[in-house]
Design a protein around this motif. Structure first.
Motif, PDB file in Angstrom:
ATOM      1  N   ARG A  42       5.370  12.259  -4.571  1.00 25.07           N
ATOM      2  CA  ARG A  42       6.288  13.101  -3.815  1.00 25.07           C
ATOM      3  C   ARG A  42       6.149  12.828  -2.315  1.00 25.07           C
ATOM      4  O   ARG A  42       7.137  12.727  -1.596  1.00 25.07           O
ATOM      5  N   HIS A  43       4.922  12.678  -1.828  1.00 22.76           N
ATOM      6  CA  HIS A  43       4.700  12.377  -0.414  1.00 22.76           C
ATOM      7  C   HIS A  43       5.308  11.024  -0.043  1.00 22.76           C
ATOM      8  O   HIS A  43       5.827  10.848   1.056  1.00 22.76           O
ATOM      9  N   LEU A  44       5.239  10.055  -0.952  1.00 22.45           N
ATOM     10  CA  LEU A  44       5.717   8.711  -0.645  1.00 22.45           C
ATOM     11  C   LEU A  44       7.217   8.675  -0.407  1.00 22.45           C
ATOM     12  O   LEU A  44       7.701   7.936   0.455  1.00 22.45           O
ATOM     13  N   PHE A  45       7.960   9.477  -1.165  1.00 24.10           N
ATOM     14  CA  PHE A  45       9.416   9.320  -1.146  1.00 24.10           C
ATOM     15  C   PHE A  45      10.177  10.504  -0.560  1.00 24.10           C
ATOM     16  O   PHE A  45      11.388  10.398  -0.353  1.00 24.10           O
ATOM     17  N   ALA A  46       9.504  11.631  -0.318  1.00 24.35           N
ATOM     18  CA  ALA A  46      10.228  12.807   0.186  1.00 24.35           C
ATOM     19  C   ALA A  46      10.416  12.679   1.691  1.00 24.35           C
ATOM     20  O   ALA A  46       9.503  12.927   2.466  1.00 24.35           O
ATOM     21  N   HIS A  47      11.578  12.249   2.107  1.00 20.98           N
ATOM     22  CA  HIS A  47      11.910  12.175   3.522  1.00 20.98           C
ATOM     23  C   HIS A  47      13.424  12.279   3.659  1.00 20.98           C
ATOM     24  O   HIS A  47      14.153  12.450   2.685  1.00 20.98           O
ATOM     25  N   ASP A  48      13.909  12.187   4.904  1.00 15.80           N
ATOM     26  CA  ASP A  48      15.326  12.448   5.167  1.00 15.80           C
ATOM     27  C   ASP A  48      16.255  11.494   4.424  1.00 15.80           C
ATOM     28  O   ASP A  48      17.392  11.832   4.136  1.00 15.80           O
ATOM     29  N   GLY A  49      15.798  10.285   4.115  1.00 15.07           N
ATOM     30  CA  GLY A  49      16.678   9.337   3.457  1.00 15.07           C
ATOM     31  C   GLY A  49      16.770   9.511   1.961  1.00 15.07           C
ATOM     32  O   GLY A  49      17.653   8.942   1.324  1.00 15.07           O
TER      33      GLY A  49
ATOM     34  N   SER B  28       0.852  -1.187   0.000  1.00 10.35           N
ATOM     35  CA  SER B  28       0.000   0.000   0.000  1.00 10.35           C
ATOM     36  C   SER B  28       0.887   1.236   0.000  1.00 10.35           C
ATOM     37  O   SER B  28       2.117   1.158   0.184  1.00 10.35           O
ATOM     38  N   ALA B  29       0.275   2.411  -0.191  1.00  8.78           N
ATOM     39  CA  ALA B  29       1.041   3.658  -0.163  1.00  8.78           C
ATOM     40  C   ALA B  29       1.728   3.825   1.182  1.00  8.78           C
ATOM     41  O   ALA B  29       2.887   4.249   1.253  1.00  8.78           O
ATOM     42  N   TRP B  30       1.027   3.484   2.256  1.00  7.86           N
ATOM     43  CA  TRP B  30       1.625   3.621   3.588  1.00  7.86           C
ATOM     44  C   TRP B  30       2.831   2.696   3.745  1.00  7.86           C
ATOM     45  O   TRP B  30       3.872   3.087   4.268  1.00  7.86           O
ATOM     46  N   GLN B  31       2.712   1.443   3.293  1.00  7.94           N
ATOM     47  CA  GLN B  31       3.816   0.497   3.418  1.00  7.94           C
ATOM     48  C   GLN B  31       5.012   0.912   2.568  1.00  7.94           C
ATOM     49  O   GLN B  31       6.160   0.786   2.993  1.00  7.94           O
ATOM     50  N   LEU B  32       4.733   1.436   1.371  1.00  2.75           N
ATOM     51  CA  LEU B  32       5.828   1.885   0.515  1.00  2.75           C
ATOM     52  C   LEU B  32       6.560   3.061   1.154  1.00  2.75           C
ATOM     53  O   LEU B  32       7.782   3.170   1.060  1.00  2.75           O
ATOM     54  N   ARG B  33       5.801   3.927   1.816  1.00  2.00           N
ATOM     55  CA  ARG B  33       6.406   5.085   2.494  1.00  2.00           C
ATOM     56  C   ARG B  33       7.321   4.643   3.633  1.00  2.00           C
ATOM     57  O   ARG B  33       8.253   5.348   4.000  1.00  2.00           O
ATOM     58  N   GLN B  34       7.066   3.455   4.194  1.00  3.29           N
ATOM     59  CA  GLN B  34       7.860   2.989   5.333  1.00  3.29           C
ATOM     60  C   GLN B  34       9.169   2.312   4.928  1.00  3.29           C
ATOM     61  O   GLN B  34       9.993   2.015   5.787  1.00  3.29           O
TER      62      GLN B  34
END
Length: 714
Positions: free
Chosen positions: A594-601, A561-567
């Motif tokens: 963009r929301h799924l992949f934009a994070h510190d890593g 899911s989108a949530w799991q991919l974001r994790q």
């Protein structure tokens, strides 16, 4: 002995049944804790078949408490069963109340038959509230509910009754009294999520009739209550949907009110506050998108602990320690914003253009590092959305020559929505887009009208004169990991076996750069997770299949899911993401990715706006990746790759070079290129054999000539 044996058998079977009942009940309770309602229902139904009496009654209550679509039959059967059991009157009243509650939405009259005789009991006030909602034309039920709840001091239900009357009242003074009375009652109950939600809803309703300045204060408190309620939500909560719906309405109401104040007084503070709230509304949209669903909680031990731990604050502290990124995504406070923040990110001779599309009208704000350059209304948001969609559709078409429609619309869009914000002597623009504008590549706009026939390469594109960069609000604090490796990790579910020459972006990476490469369904999620989190790969190339725009992403045999991919613990300097099958992406999809992949890593992201041929993708990525390997900054390499294709004869159409969106930093990144022999090993081997064959051939010719000369001399 023969007579005693049946007695022992009966005792053994009875003890076994009792033990089985306890184990099954424990199993069902565990399944409930794990949010596995379907499994709990199946287990309870199986156990129910072998139970009688009080044990069967306990199971029926357990089934009735599950969040199933039709629970009434369990309560009805239990109520019938109680007639044959010696149960107390208080328990019988409880079962009658629950049975009617399960029926009220479908059949009010039938529910009333079960509620007969409950007058004056603890359930009577809530029964009257149910009837008041189901029969709005009659005020008698609401009046009786208020009288009963006031007498019994059931304060939360009384506040709900006052709010129900407030919603129906037409008298402004009466509404004001009811709102104040409700808020007074709720203030005495503490800060529980459900009461906070009711407070926020009352304050929002109150703001609708108050003067502007008072309404702004009421909405501010309403937003604070909603934020407090959000921090009290467990990973899966039945209040989540209601809270998200109310939040969207309150933030929209707040933004509209600030816009109204700005239109009347033209003070910059109102516009900045409206923009701040619009950004906060985006965060609520992101929360709605990436908040874990029931199945996500079931499969995650850390989230499951948050569902069952009695003290939610202790679990939240554990979540913040063990998974800071997940905590930030779930419970982080809303971001702060100011125009001065945007000015600090500008380079010399650079300005920013900030677009904001409200429900009715759209706006443009321009500023450089020193001052605000201007603020303009762009007209109806509907017109902007229509112009954007039409032009994006034209750019995605495969034409050998520029069409007149494209030439006219590309220049018209520039004049109407961009030119008024451009200052003289500026070399670059930072674009903060909003809404539908994300699907449009501004690089392909035309600064001058084209009246004569020209090729694609000769057109006066905006990219030829200005450096364009895309920014996202709220601004990110993410930064590139300092010790990232130089390799490439590529997973492409559309990649066939490679031929002699590279024909796609995946083939290009495989031939030129070192790393790990997986075609079609070769890579499992278990393989990908440690590789992506290792920090050994500066570039990730992901092409994952979907059955639809909102469907889970298919990762070999896994479905995410989108949530799991974001994790997924991704650590990389640049991620190129392509959903399959490729399609023309709507603005909402681009923002979702963009929301799924934009994070510190993951400090930078490259997205595809529409589908292109494999050869066109390889042509663009070949230049882009080679420039990155040479030490170009990512944003600079992106622009140079676009210009290179634009000036070529084969790929000059905007469909090929403007169909990408780069979001990220301006840093360099390292890529490990293969040696010449690694890249062209087959050709090297063929060339070596050819050279060896020539040497042997000439050696044989020389030997023959030497033999003839010797024979002649003899």
């Amino acid at each position: 002995m023969a007579r005693i044996q049946p007695i022992f058998t009966i005792l053994f079977l009875g003890l076994t049944a009792l033990s089985s009942f306890g184990q099954s009940l424990s199993s069902i309770q565990n399944r409930q804790a794990a949010l596995d309602w379907e499994g709990a229902q199946a287990a309870a139904q199986t156990a129910l078949a072998s139970l009688e009496g009080a044990d069967r009654l306990a199971y029926l209550q357990l089934l009735g408490e599950l969040p199933l679509p039709n629970r009434a039959p369990f309560w009805q059967e239990g109520l019938s069963l109680m007639d044959s059991l010696e149960q107390g009157d208080s328990l019988r009243l409880f079962w009658r109340w629950k049975t009617g509650q399960a029926l009220i939405e479908e059949d009010t009259e039938k529910a009333l038959t079960y509620w007969e005789g409950l007058e004056g009991t603890a359930y009577w006030g809530e029964i009257l509230l149910h009837l008041a909602k189901k029969r709005p034309s009659s005020s008698i039920y609401l009046e009786q509910a208020i009288q009963f709840l006031s007498r019994e001091q059931q304060l939360f239900l009384l506040a709900k009754a006052y709010f129900l009357e407030l919603q129906r009242s037409q008298n402004r003074f009466r509404k004001k009294y009811l709102a104040e009375r409700s808020l007074e009652l709720l203030a005495s109950l503490g800060q529980q999520a459900e009461s906070l939600l009711l407070e926020a809803e009352i304050l929002s309703r109150q703001a609708s009739w108050e003067p502007a300045k008072s309404a702004l204060l009421s909405l501010q408190v309403s937003r604070q209550k909603l934020e407090q309620a959000w921090t009290q939500l467990r990973p899966y909560s039945p209040l989540r949907k209601r809270l998200l719906t109310l939040s969207a309405a309150v933030w929209e109401q707040s933004v509209a009110l600030y816009q109204q104040q700005f239109s009347q007084e033209a003070q910059a503070q109102y516009f900045e506050q409206a923009l701040q709230l619009a950004l906060e509304a985006r965060v609520w949209q992101k929360r709605a998108l990436l908040w874990p669903q029931r199945k996500d909680v079931r499969s995650d031990s850390l989230l499951l602990a948050g569902q069952t731990t009695p003290n939610l604050a202790l679990w939240q502290a554990r979540l913040a320690e063990e998974s800071p990124s997940r905590y930030a995504l779930t419970y982080a406070p809303l971001p702060q914003f100011s125009l001065s923040q945007l000015r600090q990110q500008l380079k010399e001779n650079e300005e920013f253009l900030l677009y904001y599309t409200a429900e009715e009208e759209s706006y443009l704000l321009a500023a450089d590092a020193e001052q605000l350059l201007g603020f303009w209304k762009l007209g109806r948001s509907e017109d902007l959305q229509q112009a954007t969609a039409q032009l994006a559709s034209l750019l995605a078409q495969k034409n050998t020559q520029p069409s007149k429609v494209y030439l006219q619309q590309a220049h018209s869009f520039y004049k109407r929505f961009l030119a008024l914000g451009l200052a003289e002597n500026k070399e670059g623009i930072q674009l903060y887009l909003d809404g539908p504008l994300w699907q449009l590549p501004f690089e392909a706009l035309l600064r001058q009208a084209v009246t004569e026939e020209k090729s694609y390469a000769e057109l006066p594109y905006l990219i030829k004169e200005l450096e364009l960069s895309y920014r996202f609000l709220p601004t990110d604090s993410s930064s590139q990991k300092a010790n990232l490796g130089k390799n490439v990790l590529a997973i492409d579910q559309r990649a066939p076996a490679m031929g002699l020459l590279p024909t796609s972006g995946f083939d290009l990476l495989f031939q030129r750069f070192r790393g790990s490469f997986y075609r079609a369904e070769e890579a499992s999620l278990a393989d990908f997770k440690p590789l992506a989190a290792s920090g050994d790969y500066s570039l990730l190339h992901l092409a994952l299949a979907q059955k639809g725009p909102q469907a889970p992403y298919l990762f070999a045999t896994d479905s995410l899911s989108a949530w799991q991919l974001r994790q997924l613990p991704i650590q990389t300097a640049l991620l190129y993401f392509v959903p399959l099958p490729e399609r023309q992406a709507e603005a909402e999809e681009l923002l979702r990715w963009r929301h799924l992949f934009a994070h510190d890593g993951c400090s930078s992201l490259l997205l595809s706006r529409w589908s292109k041929s494999a050869e066109a993708e390889a042509a663009f990525l070949s230049i882009f990746y080679d420039l990155l390997a040479k030490g170009y900054q990512k944003e600079e390499a992106f622009r140079e790759a676009q210009l290179s294709l634009l000036l070529s004869s084969e790929w000059a159409a905007p469909q090929f070079w403007s169909g990408y969106l780069y979001l990220g930093d301006r840093q360099t990144m390292a890529l490990a290129k293969r040696s010449f022999f690694e890249q062209y090993w087959l050709y090297s081997i063929l060339a070596s054999f050819s050279l060896l064959a020539l040497l042997i051939f000439f050696w044989r010719i020389n030997r023959l000539d030497l033999g003839r000369n010797t024979a002649v001399n003899d």
